[in-house]
Structures are given as C-alpha cells and as structure tokens.
Motif scaffolding. Structure first.
Motif, PDB file in Angstrom:
ATOM      1  N   PHE A 245       0.825  -1.226   0.000  1.00 35.47           N
ATOM      2  CA  PHE A 245       0.000   0.000   0.000  1.00 35.47           C
ATOM      3  C   PHE A 245       0.852   1.265   0.000  1.00 35.47           C
ATOM      4  CE2 PHE A 245      -2.191  -3.360   2.438  1.00 35.47           C
ATOM      5  CZ  PHE A 245      -3.156  -3.657   1.495  1.00 35.47           C
ATOM      6  N   ASP A 246       2.161   1.086  -0.166  1.00 36.94           N
ATOM      7  CA  ASP A 246       3.083   2.221  -0.232  1.00 36.94           C
ATOM      8  C   ASP A 246       2.950   3.117   1.011  1.00 36.94           C
ATOM      9  OD1 ASP A 246       5.145   3.469  -1.484  1.00 36.94           O
ATOM     10  OD2 ASP A 246       3.866   4.882  -2.585  1.00 36.94           O
ATOM     11  N   LEU A 247       2.795   2.484   2.169  1.00 37.10           N
ATOM     12  CA  LEU A 247       2.662   3.263   3.408  1.00 37.10           C
ATOM     13  C   LEU A 247       4.046   3.730   3.861  1.00 37.10           C
ATOM     14  CD1 LEU A 247       0.064   1.180   5.476  1.00 37.10           C
ATOM     15  CD2 LEU A 247      -0.305   2.846   3.656  1.00 37.10           C
ATOM     16  N   PRO A 248       4.145   4.872   4.530  1.00 41.33           N
ATOM     17  CA  PRO A 248       5.457   5.366   4.972  1.00 41.33           C
ATOM     18  C   PRO A 248       6.082   4.436   6.019  1.00 41.33           C
ATOM     19  CG  PRO A 248       3.679   6.739   5.838  1.00 41.33           C
ATOM     20  CD  PRO A 248       3.042   5.770   4.898  1.00 41.33           C
ATOM     21  N   HIS A 249       7.382   4.200   5.855  1.00 42.23           N
ATOM     22  CA  HIS A 249       8.103   3.159   6.610  1.00 42.23           C
ATOM     23  C   HIS A 249       8.017   3.329   8.141  1.00 42.23           C
ATOM     24  CE1 HIS A 249      11.365   0.239   7.237  1.00 42.23           C
ATOM     25  NE2 HIS A 249      11.826   1.083   8.130  1.00 42.23           N
ATOM     26  N   ALA A 250       8.542   4.449   8.644  1.00 47.04           N
ATOM     27  CA  ALA A 250       8.658   4.602  10.104  1.00 47.04           C
ATOM     28  C   ALA A 250       7.269   4.716  10.753  1.00 47.04           C
ATOM     29  CB  ALA A 250       9.504   5.835  10.416  1.00 47.04           C
ATOM     30  N   GLN A 251       6.367   5.437  10.141  1.00 46.49           N
ATOM     31  CA  GLN A 251       5.015   5.621  10.680  1.00 46.49           C
ATOM     32  C   GLN A 251       4.300   4.272  10.797  1.00 46.49           C
ATOM     33  OE1 GLN A 251       6.524   7.460   8.401  1.00 46.49           O
ATOM     34  NE2 GLN A 251       5.983   9.600   8.599  1.00 46.49           N
ATOM     35  N   THR A 252       4.481   3.418   9.787  1.00 43.57           N
ATOM     36  CA  THR A 252       3.829   2.102   9.802  1.00 43.57           C
ATOM     37  C   THR A 252       4.369   1.266  10.967  1.00 43.57           C
ATOM     38  OG1 THR A 252       3.638   2.246   7.412  1.00 43.57           O
ATOM     39  CG2 THR A 252       3.363   0.066   8.364  1.00 43.57           C
ATOM     40  N   HIS A 253       5.687   1.313  11.161  1.00 43.86           N
ATOM     41  CA  HIS A 253       6.291   0.582  12.291  1.00 43.86           C
ATOM     42  C   HIS A 253       5.702   1.059  13.615  1.00 43.86           C
ATOM     43  CE1 HIS A 253       9.544  -2.114  10.943  1.00 43.86           C
ATOM     44  NE2 HIS A 253       9.479  -1.382   9.850  1.00 43.86           N
ATOM     45  N   ALA A 254       5.567   2.374  13.761  1.00 41.89           N
ATOM     46  CA  ALA A 254       5.062   2.916  15.030  1.00 41.89           C
ATOM     47  C   ALA A 254       3.639   2.423  15.292  1.00 41.89           C
ATOM     48  CB  ALA A 254       5.098   4.452  14.993  1.00 41.89           C
ATOM     49  N   VAL A 255       2.786   2.473  14.273  1.00 42.60           N
ATOM     50  CA  VAL A 255       1.375   2.095  14.460  1.00 42.60           C
ATOM     51  C   VAL A 255       1.242   0.602  14.765  1.00 42.60           C
ATOM     52  CG1 VAL A 255      -0.844   1.843  13.273  1.00 42.60           C
ATOM     53  CG2 VAL A 255       0.446   3.984  13.037  1.00 42.60           C
ATOM     54  N   VAL A 256       1.997  -0.236  14.050  1.00 44.69           N
ATOM     55  CA  VAL A 256       1.787  -1.696  14.155  1.00 44.69           C
ATOM     56  C   VAL A 256       2.400  -2.295  15.425  1.00 44.69           C
ATOM     57  CG1 VAL A 256       2.321  -3.924  13.027  1.00 44.69           C
ATOM     58  CG2 VAL A 256       1.550  -1.976  11.644  1.00 44.69           C
ATOM     59  N   LEU A 257       3.515  -1.721  15.912  1.00 44.58           N
ATOM     60  CA  LEU A 257       4.280  -2.366  16.985  1.00 44.58           C
ATOM     61  C   LEU A 257       3.453  -2.784  18.224  1.00 44.58           C
ATOM     62  CD1 LEU A 257       6.972  -3.431  18.026  1.00 44.58           C
ATOM     63  CD2 LEU A 257       7.448  -1.145  18.928  1.00 44.58           C
ATOM     64  N   ALA A 287       1.809   0.331  26.951  1.00 47.00           N
ATOM     65  CA  ALA A 287       2.829   1.364  27.198  1.00 47.00           C
ATOM     66  C   ALA A 287       3.400   1.874  25.867  1.00 47.00           C
ATOM     67  CB  ALA A 287       3.950   0.794  28.071  1.00 47.00           C
ATOM     68  N   LEU A 288       3.580   0.975  24.886  1.00 50.52           N
ATOM     69  CA  LEU A 288       4.092   1.412  23.581  1.00 50.52           C
ATOM     70  C   LEU A 288       3.033   2.225  22.830  1.00 50.52           C
ATOM     71  CD1 LEU A 288       6.023  -1.800  22.429  1.00 50.52           C
ATOM     72  CD2 LEU A 288       6.972   0.346  23.314  1.00 50.52           C
ATOM     73  N   TYR A 289       1.776   1.834  23.009  1.00 45.59           N
ATOM     74  CA  TYR A 289       0.674   2.590  22.389  1.00 45.59           C
ATOM     75  C   TYR A 289       0.635   4.001  22.979  1.00 45.59           C
ATOM     76  CZ  TYR A 289      -4.221   3.524  20.998  1.00 45.59           C
ATOM     77  OH  TYR A 289      -5.376   4.060  20.485  1.00 45.59           O
ATOM     78  N   GLU A 290       0.837   4.081  24.294  1.00 50.28           N
ATOM     79  CA  GLU A 290       0.842   5.405  24.952  1.00 50.28           C
ATOM     80  C   GLU A 290       2.077   6.211  24.565  1.00 50.28           C
ATOM     81  OE1 GLU A 290       0.179   4.226  28.994  1.00 50.28           O
ATOM     82  OE2 GLU A 290      -2.010   4.084  28.688  1.00 50.28           O
TER      83      GLU A 290
END
Ligand code: NAD
Length: 352
Positions: A245-257, A287-290
């Motif tokens: 889906f050509d999603l931005p790399h770092a942002q995708t990592h942050a959301v999924v983790l 805690a990671l979500y927060e």
C-alpha cells in the motif's frame, strides 16, 4: 550463538569532523558522497572536510532503494573512478550506499541522520518493478559509522518520534527472535529503555541535545539487534503493508508495533516481564501505544492511507509463506490485530 559484526563506530557531537581521517584509515582517495535533499548543507560541510579526497556527489537517494537510482549512482561512481562511499542521510541514503557496495565491494562510511538503524546491518532491501527483495551480505555492512548527534538536531519532531519507534521495533523483536541470545537481549533492553525515555523529550523539544543523544544511542543499539538476529511478525506485517500500500516506513512501524507485540504476548511471558520492567509499566503493548500518543505518532493505518479492504489482503500476504514467530499465525487473530491497527484502537492481548 552470537557473532559480532565488524563495524567501527564513532559516537558523539561534532564527530563528523573525523570524516577525512576515517576515509584515509579505509584507504579512500576518491570519495563519492551520497545524500538526499534534506542534508545538502551537511553534505557540503563534509565535502570541504574531505578536501582533496572528495571526488563528487550524488544526491538522488530514494525510499526503498530503487535499482534504477542505484544504476544512475553507479554510473557516476565509475565515471569518477571513486574508491570509497560516504553516505549522509536516513535509511534511504544508507540503502543506496549499501547497494553500491554490493556491486563494487568498495568501503563505506555512513553518517546517519534518522533512527532507522540500517547502518549497523548487513541487510539491503532493493526494489525493482514494484518488487522488494532482501539481500544479506557482509559486502553491504558499512566499515565505519559516524554517529554525530548534531546531524539529528533538525529532524522534525514528528519524524523523530516515529523513526525512534522504528528502532524500538527492531529491539522488541530481537527479544523473541529465534536466534535470541543474552548479548542481543542486553542491547535490546538498553536500547528500548533509552529510546522510551528520550523520544517524548525529543518530540517536546527537538533541540534537547541530551535527549537527542539518548535517542541516537538507542537507535545504534537497535541497529545492532536488527543486524544480529532475525525478525518476526511485526517486521513481516510492516514489510507487507509498506510494499503493498506504499505506506510510509517509520510511521507504519510505530502504528503496528503495540498490536504485533500484543499478538505475541501470550507466547513470551519472560520477554513481557522484562519489557514491562524496562518500560516501567504493567502492560507493555499499552505502554508502547501510549508512547506513540506521547510522540504524536499517527493513530492508525487508516490515517496513513491504507484502504479498509487492504486488511484481508495483508492477512493473505503475511501468511502466504511460513516464517519464524513465537506465536503461531492464525488468520482470524491476525485480522483482528490489523483491524485494531487500522482503526487506531488500543492493543488487546487476547487469551489463547
Ligand atoms: P528516509 O531515509 O527516507 O528519511 C525519511 C525522511 O526524512 C526523508 O524525507 C529525509 O529526507 C528526511 N530526513 C532524514 N534525516 C533528516 C534530518 N536529519 N533532518 C531533516 N530531514 C531528514 O527514511 P528512514 O526512515 O530513515 O529509512 C527508511 C528506509 O530505510 C526504508 O527504505 C527502509 O526499508 C530502510 N531500512 C533498511 C534497514 C536495513 O537494515 N536494510 C533498516 C532500517 C530501515
């Protein structure tokens, strides 16, 4: 088993002034400088620091290391008869340097400006005709990495936070890797602690030099983790989401983790206990979500532009080939994980 990777590392503020000495140490006499649009000012400083070792510059590095860009840079490298590569930038510029090293076996010096961690790994991802392939070779491992905190001071708050979460993801998955070992575990916990502490401070005040140093230090250690052991579900999902889906790399990592960790949590009680201790929390995924909220990361994959019907496609793709994960892959549970990540909901640890 633990195998240390042979990269020489300089860390500090102002360390870029050592660039000529480091180039000489590697036997370079004609250096090709690589950069992206955000680093021209620093790249020019390096050009003057290199003096008569400077051969030329290529500033067209792009995300995901497209092979046609590499071929352009390679043509320039040959025309200049360069015998060394110096890359200044984020993971995209580092990727270009590695792609050139793979094809020429020339030595590389990397000056990272984000927290992606690629500079510490023998891994290169390249794209051609929309297909991303990964190579693992010591040829692509940079000989020297110069971490200069000054180079990160202008990384915007929003990008700093998610880039730091990209690093946290490398360290978290290293804790439950198939090849996990005590050395990498120690590095990973130190990395996560340093980043979790530093990132909110960096985002509140991007000119905070102490917080910047803590974030870069954490990113360095996370890069070692990524280069030393294999990754699992989280990296597989992000790779699939980014590629499809050509999603931005770092942002995708942050959301999924937080969601990927919640998925694996029931299978890794010891890792969860260590993570809770280092994060000072009772619930590590939460805690990671927060932490994502504290750094102003995007809420969900929807916000990053993923179509809702992409959830099922991602489940298909992420389960098409078997790979290591501590928790068996279950389509229904993966679908629920992605639906929560899509909506930006809090992670949920389901009892198995
Ligand atoms: P990036 O290099 O594309 O940088 C992101 C953006 O930030 C770009 O627009 C860049 O110009 C800008 N930028 C970078 N540093 C800046 C600074 N100091 N100040 C202002 N702007 C700055 O992205 P990234 O997140 O660093 O790296 C992502 C890429 O790296 C992906 O292609 C990913 O696959 C790859 N990667 C590879 C590995 C590996 O081991 N092979 C590891 C991590 C990431």
């Amino acid at each position: 088993m633990y195998e240390g990777l042979p990269t020489r590392v300089l860390f500090g503020a102002g360390t870029r002034s050592a660039v000529r000495e480091e180039a000489l140490r590697l036997g370079m006499s004609r250096v090709l400088v690589l950069s992206g649009p955000a680093h021209q000012a620093f790249a020019l400083q390096l050009v003057s620091a290199l003096g008569d070792l400077y051969a030329g510059i290529y500033d067209g590095a792009r995300m995901h290391t497209p092979v046609d860009v590499t071929e352009q840079a390679l043509a320039l490298l040959r025309e200049l008869r360069a015998d060394g590569i110096l890359a200044i930038g984020g993971g995209s510029t580092t990727g270009l340097g590695k792609a050139l090293a793979l094809r020429t076996d020339l030595p590389q010096i990397v000056l990272p400006t984000t927290y992606a961690g690629s500079e510490m790994t023998p891994i290169l991802g390249e794209t051609q005709a929309g297909l991303k392939t990964t190579v693992r070779s010591l040829k692509v491992l940079p000989e020297t990495v110069i971490y200069d905190v000054d180079l990160t001071m202008d990384l915007p708050a929003g990008l700093s936070g998610v880039s730091g979460m990209n690093a946290v993801a490398h360290a978290v998955e290293a804790l439950y890797a198939r090849e996990a070992n005590p050395i990498v575990t120690a590095l990973a916990l130190e990395s996560i602690g340093s980043l979790a502490h530093a990132l909110p401070a960096v985002c509140a005040n991007p000119r905070d030099t102490v917080a910047r140093a803590g974030a870069l230090y954490g990113a360095w250690l996370a890069g070692i983790c990524l280069g030393s052991v294999g990754m699992a579900l989280h990296h597989k999902l992000c790779h699939t989401l980014g590629g499809t889906f050509d999603l931005p790399h770092a942002q995708t990592h942050a959301v999924v983790l937080p969601h990927a960790l919640a998925y694996n949590a029931p299978a890794i009680p010891e890792v969860m206990a260590r993570l809770c201790a280092v994060l000072g929390a009772d619930d590590a995924p939460l805690a990671l979500y927060e932490l994502n909220t504290a750094i102003g990361a995007p809420k969900g994959l929807r916000e990053l532009g993923m179509p809702e019907d992409g959830i099922d496609r991602c489940v298909e793709l992420a389960t098409a080939n078997p790979y290591w994960n501590p928790q068996p892959l279950d389509r229904m549970r993966l679908r629920a994980l992605l639906a929560r990540a899509y909506a930006g909901a809090a992670p949920s640890i389901d009892p198995i």
